[in-house]
Design a protein around this motif. Structure first.
Motif, PDB file in Angstrom:
ATOM      1  N   SER A  97       0.807  -1.217   0.000  1.00 29.33           N
ATOM      2  CA  SER A  97       0.000   0.000   0.000  1.00 29.33           C
ATOM      3  C   SER A  97       0.839   1.266   0.000  1.00 29.33           C
ATOM      4  O   SER A  97       0.357   2.334  -0.387  1.00 29.33           O
ATOM      5  CB  SER A  97      -0.911   0.024   1.233  1.00 29.33           C
ATOM      6  OG  SER A  97      -0.141   0.178   2.424  1.00 29.33           O
ATOM      7  N   THR A  98       2.107   1.154   0.431  1.00 26.16           N
ATOM      8  CA  THR A  98       2.915   2.335   0.692  1.00 26.16           C
ATOM      9  C   THR A  98       4.354   2.106   0.249  1.00 26.16           C
ATOM     10  O   THR A  98       4.906   1.025   0.478  1.00 26.16           O
ATOM     11  CB  THR A  98       2.913   2.666   2.197  1.00 26.16           C
ATOM     12  OG1 THR A  98       1.558   2.697   2.672  1.00 26.16           O
ATOM     13  CG2 THR A  98       3.582   4.001   2.470  1.00 26.16           C
ATOM     14  N   TYR A 123       4.728   7.443  -0.866  1.00 30.27           N
ATOM     15  CA  TYR A 123       3.816   7.267  -2.007  1.00 30.27           C
ATOM     16  C   TYR A 123       2.682   6.350  -1.579  1.00 30.27           C
ATOM     17  O   TYR A 123       2.911   5.210  -1.160  1.00 30.27           O
ATOM     18  CB  TYR A 123       4.548   6.672  -3.204  1.00 30.27           C
ATOM     19  CG  TYR A 123       3.675   6.594  -4.440  1.00 30.27           C
ATOM     20  CD1 TYR A 123       3.561   7.674  -5.308  1.00 30.27           C
ATOM     21  CD2 TYR A 123       2.935   5.445  -4.736  1.00 30.27           C
ATOM     22  CE1 TYR A 123       2.748   7.626  -6.429  1.00 30.27           C
ATOM     23  CE2 TYR A 123       2.126   5.385  -5.846  1.00 30.27           C
ATOM     24  CZ  TYR A 123       2.036   6.478  -6.698  1.00 30.27           C
ATOM     25  OH  TYR A 123       1.231   6.422  -7.807  1.00 30.27           O
ATOM     26  N   ASP A 124       1.447   6.867  -1.670  1.00 27.63           N
ATOM     27  CA  ASP A 124       0.256   6.078  -1.363  1.00 27.63           C
ATOM     28  C   ASP A 124      -0.218   5.418  -2.650  1.00 27.63           C
ATOM     29  O   ASP A 124      -0.629   6.091  -3.595  1.00 27.63           O
ATOM     30  CB  ASP A 124      -0.830   6.973  -0.782  1.00 27.63           C
ATOM     31  CG  ASP A 124      -2.060   6.184  -0.368  1.00 27.63           C
ATOM     32  OD1 ASP A 124      -2.870   5.831  -1.247  1.00 27.63           O
ATOM     33  OD2 ASP A 124      -2.202   5.905   0.836  1.00 27.63           O
ATOM     34  N   ASP A 126      -2.799   3.414  -3.379  1.00 26.51           N
ATOM     35  CA  ASP A 126      -4.228   3.472  -3.711  1.00 26.51           C
ATOM     36  C   ASP A 126      -4.630   4.815  -4.308  1.00 26.51           C
ATOM     37  O   ASP A 126      -5.369   4.873  -5.291  1.00 26.51           O
ATOM     38  CB  ASP A 126      -5.074   3.172  -2.473  1.00 26.51           C
ATOM     39  CG  ASP A 126      -4.986   1.722  -2.045  1.00 26.51           C
ATOM     40  OD1 ASP A 126      -4.644   0.884  -2.905  1.00 26.51           O
ATOM     41  OD2 ASP A 126      -5.229   1.425  -0.866  1.00 26.51           O
ATOM     42  N   SER A 127      -4.142   5.902  -3.716  1.00 20.24           N
ATOM     43  CA  SER A 127      -4.526   7.232  -4.199  1.00 20.24           C
ATOM     44  C   SER A 127      -3.602   7.757  -5.287  1.00 20.24           C
ATOM     45  O   SER A 127      -3.940   8.726  -5.987  1.00 20.24           O
ATOM     46  CB  SER A 127      -4.560   8.230  -3.035  1.00 20.24           C
ATOM     47  OG  SER A 127      -3.248   8.421  -2.512  1.00 20.24           O
ATOM     48  N   GLN A 153       2.583   2.068   8.197  1.00 18.72           N
ATOM     49  CA  GLN A 153       2.333   3.106   9.188  1.00 18.72           C
ATOM     50  C   GLN A 153       3.574   3.506   9.970  1.00 18.72           C
ATOM     51  O   GLN A 153       3.599   4.570  10.595  1.00 18.72           O
ATOM     52  CB  GLN A 153       1.233   2.641  10.159  1.00 18.72           C
ATOM     53  CG  GLN A 153      -0.134   2.535   9.528  1.00 18.72           C
ATOM     54  CD  GLN A 153      -0.601   3.873   8.981  1.00 18.72           C
ATOM     55  OE1 GLN A 153      -0.768   4.838   9.720  1.00 18.72           O
ATOM     56  NE2 GLN A 153      -0.811   3.939   7.668  1.00 18.72           N
ATOM     57  N   ARG A 179       3.262   7.097  11.403  1.00 19.89           N
ATOM     58  CA  ARG A 179       2.173   7.813  10.728  1.00 19.89           C
ATOM     59  C   ARG A 179       0.861   7.669  11.485  1.00 19.89           C
ATOM     60  O   ARG A 179       0.049   8.596  11.530  1.00 19.89           O
ATOM     61  CB  ARG A 179       2.023   7.289   9.302  1.00 19.89           C
ATOM     62  CG  ARG A 179       3.274   7.484   8.457  1.00 19.89           C
ATOM     63  CD  ARG A 179       3.180   6.745   7.145  1.00 19.89           C
ATOM     64  NE  ARG A 179       2.106   7.283   6.313  1.00 19.89           N
ATOM     65  CZ  ARG A 179       1.510   6.587   5.363  1.00 19.89           C
ATOM     66  NH1 ARG A 179       1.841   5.308   5.151  1.00 19.89           N
ATOM     67  NH2 ARG A 179       0.559   7.139   4.627  1.00 19.89           N
TER      68      ARG A 179
END
Length: 402
Positions: A97-98, A123-124, A126-127, A153, A179
């Motif tokens: 995810s990251t 860098y995310d 999903d988005s 996280q 995070r």
């Protein structure tokens, strides 16, 4: 099996056969690809490359970060660096995810990097957004000094900054950007500029570090030792005790129970080269995996459940009798349950595996190197990325902290 009347009852023998395949996943060119990082299932990878892997028209003079999708066999470019600026380290979270990236460029207009310092970018996936962590971290970009937990996280890095007022001497220390808690945490207080490597477990609660500090009073000669600790409590144990030799390149299994490292110290008997060891997180050096008196074994990487450890060696260590004919650096996988080691790459030339990582599921190994292990695929003999799959899956999850 024998029978007095030469008749036999029917019986079944069940065999479990694993075959593995090697493939070069970056096109051969004069452009270098390096710094491999794998997701837990081995299907996503992060890496740095000068090559225009995503066909965006990027310059081949700078290192950018890329995300590789194994299923689609496709690349996504995550950063766009201007001339003279580079990304210098990258890791991907276990759940893919990251991606955490250290770059010396200004990539987030909401928090410009006005210097040429290496700062932490996230860098995310999903988005599809890239943002800078809300601190000036001025990170050390050396390989092995950036780590991320399973869900992305918690990110650990090495720096000499003093944002919290707890590093007044400006020594290199391990910090974690949590995070989930929205805060920066200083994990070590070595008061010396000698940190070799750091790694986080699945939960982002336990960490390991190799350093030449003396936080517990058991390293008066300031050799590189292996230490373990927790995010909440910092350094708690010194795993290795050696007054004249070093233990480096430490890594922790995702389940937080085992630690692997390379050491030239005599921890379980006489040892004069860098060999691979496995220890308990709680403090006992349990096993020496390699035992070469002539060649070094380095860069260990554990599967999530610590059933396998991958590493690089110039020795001949295959338990099937295969030989590392050129004594160049090749990739190995050691099965800790079966207590057998396997050489999984071989070229009869003086080219080397430069770095590697084993997926948490133990089934895939990603490495960069300068040979043509996938025959004919790397005629330029530049540093390219290779993947080996088929060692057999295992599974891993977090644990409940005691």
């Amino acid at each position: 099996v024998s029978s007095p009347d030469n008749t036999f009852s029917a019986f079944t023998i069940t065999l479990r056969l694993y075959t593995y395949e090697l493939e070069q996943i970056t096109p051969s060119s004069s452009d270098i690809s390096r710094t491999p990082s794998l997701s837990s299932d081995g299907q996503s990878a992060a890496l740095l490359s000068k090559r225009d892997l995503a066909s965006t028209g990027k310059s081949n003079l700078v290192y950018d970060a890329f995300l590789y999708n194994r299923t689609l066999d496709s690349y996504q470019q995550l950063t766009v660096n201007p001339a003279g600026r580079n990304c210098n380290n990258v890791v991907i979270s276990g759940d893919a995810s990251t991606v955490a990236i250290l770059c010396n460029s200004s990539l987030d207009p909401t928090f410009p990097n006005t210097g040429v310092t290496d700062e932490l970018y996230i860098y995310d996936v999903d988005s599809g957004t890239l943002s800078r962590a809300p601190y000036n971290v001025i990170a050390d970009t050396t390989a092995g000094r950036l780590s991320i937990n399973y869900d992305g996280q918690v990110i650990a890095f090495v720096s000499s900054i003093n944002p919290l007022g707890s590093n007044t001497d400006g020594s290199k220390e391990v910090f974690a950007y949590h995070r989930g808690r929205g805060k920066l945490i200083q994990l070590t207080d070595f008061n010396i500029n000698g940190i070799d490597s750091v790694d986080l477990d699945y939960n982002g609660e336990r960490f390991v570090v190799s350093a030449n500090g003396n936080p517990l009073g058991a390293n008066a000669t300031n050799r590189y030792q292996v230490f373990t600790g927790t995010i909440n409590n910092g350094i708690q144990r010194q795993i290795t005790i050696a007054t004249a030799r070093d233990s480096k390149q430490v890594t922790i299994s995702a389940d937080g129970e085992k630690v692997a490292f390379s050491s030239n110290a005599s921890l379980l008997g006489t040892n004069n080269r860098y060999n691979i060891f496995v220890a308990s997180f709680r403090g006992e050096v349990e096993k020496q995996i390699t035992d070469s008196a002539l060649f070094d074994s380095v860069l260990p990487s554990l599967s999530g459940d610590a059933s396998r450890v991958a590493f690089v060696s110039s020795a001949s260590l295959d338990d099937r009798g295969l030989s590392n004919n050129s004594n160049n650096q090749e990739a190995y996988v050691y099965d800790l349950k079966r207590e057998r080691g396997y050489q999984v790459s071989e070229v009869n030339e003086s080219r080397n595996v430069e770095d590697l990582t084993l997926a948490d599921n133990g089934n895939a190994l990603l490495f960069s190197g300068t040979a043509a292990w996938d025959t004919g695929s790397n005629p330029s003999r530049t540093r390219q990325m290779f993947i080996i799959e088929g060692f057999g899956d295992n599974s891993v999850s977090g644990y409940e902290e005691e």
